[in-house]
Design a protein around this motif. Structure first.
Motif, PDB file in Angstrom:
ATOM      1  N   ASP A   9       0.829  -1.157  -0.064  1.00  0.00           N
ATOM      2  CA  ASP A   9       0.069   0.014  -0.027  1.00  0.00           C
ATOM      3  C   ASP A   9       0.773   1.259   0.068  1.00  0.00           C
ATOM      4  O   ASP A   9       0.122   2.382   0.372  1.00  0.00           O
ATOM      5  N   GLU A  71      -7.744  10.411   0.678  1.00  0.00           N
ATOM      6  CA  GLU A  71      -6.658   9.893   0.851  1.00  0.00           C
ATOM      7  C   GLU A  71      -5.912  10.078   1.929  1.00  0.00           C
ATOM      8  O   GLU A  71      -4.769   9.453   2.355  1.00  0.00           O
ATOM      9  N   SER A  73      -6.432  10.321   5.165  1.00  0.00           N
ATOM     10  CA  SER A  73      -6.155   9.110   6.133  1.00  0.00           C
ATOM     11  C   SER A  73      -5.354   7.928   6.055  1.00  0.00           C
ATOM     12  O   SER A  73      -5.114   7.420   6.889  1.00  0.00           O
ATOM     13  N   LYS A  74      -4.647   7.752   4.819  1.00  0.00           N
ATOM     14  CA  LYS A  74      -3.935   6.789   4.468  1.00  0.00           C
ATOM     15  C   LYS A  74      -2.366   7.198   4.485  1.00  0.00           C
ATOM     16  O   LYS A  74      -1.410   6.596   4.471  1.00  0.00           O
ATOM     17  N   GLU A  76       0.758   8.422   5.892  1.00  0.00           N
ATOM     18  CA  GLU A  76       1.524   8.302   7.159  1.00  0.00           C
ATOM     19  C   GLU A  76       2.587   9.178   7.775  1.00  0.00           C
ATOM     20  O   GLU A  76       2.758   9.321   8.777  1.00  0.00           O
TER      21      GLU A  76
END
Length: 109
Positions: A9, A71, A73-74, A76
Motif C-alpha cells: 500500500d 486519501e 487518512s492513508k 503516514e
C-alpha cells in the motif's frame, strides 16, 4: 531494479511549487521515477507540480483537500522542505484538513 520490498500500500506523492520552470529542481528524477512506475506497473508514485508564473492555484488547505480527498487518512508521514513561508503555509494547511501535526517533518537547510 527490484521493487519486491515496497509495501503493497506504499505511495509517494511529491508536491512541488516553483516560481518558474527554470527554477524547478528534481523534475528529472521525478520523470525517471514515473518511467519506472509505468515500466513495472507499480502505481506507487504521483508527481504534482505547481509553477506560480503560470498562475496556478496555490497549495492551500482547500487545494490539498481537493487533491488528496479521502486519501489523507492513508498518509503516514509528510515531509516538507523549501522556503520557510512555504513550509509554514503547507504545515498549517495539512493540519487544517485533519493531518496530525506529529507526523509532519520539516526539512531545513
Amino acid at each position: 531494479e527490484n521493487f519486491s520490498n515496497v509495501k503493497k500500500d506504499f505511495k509517494l506523492i511529491y508536491f512541488s511549487s516553483f516560481a518558474d520552470n527554470e527554477s524547478a529542481v528534481y523534475h528529472d528524477i521525478c520523470e525517471k521515477m514515473m518511467e519506472l512506475e509505468k515500466k513495472y506497473e507499480l502505481n506507487i508514485f504521483e508527481f504534482r507540480s505547481r509553477i506560480s508564473s503560470e498562475n496556478e492555484e496555490r497549495w492551500n488547505s482547500e487545494k490539498l483537500n481537493q487533491l488528496l480527498g479521502n486519501e489523507i487518512s492513508k498518509v503516514e508521514k509528510i515531509f516538507l522542505c523549501g522556503p520557510q513561508k512555504f513550509i509554514d503555509d503547507i504545515k498549517v494547511s495539512v493540519i487544517e484538513i485533519g493531518f496530525p501535526k506529529e507526523k509532519i517533518f520539516l526539512i531545513r537547510n
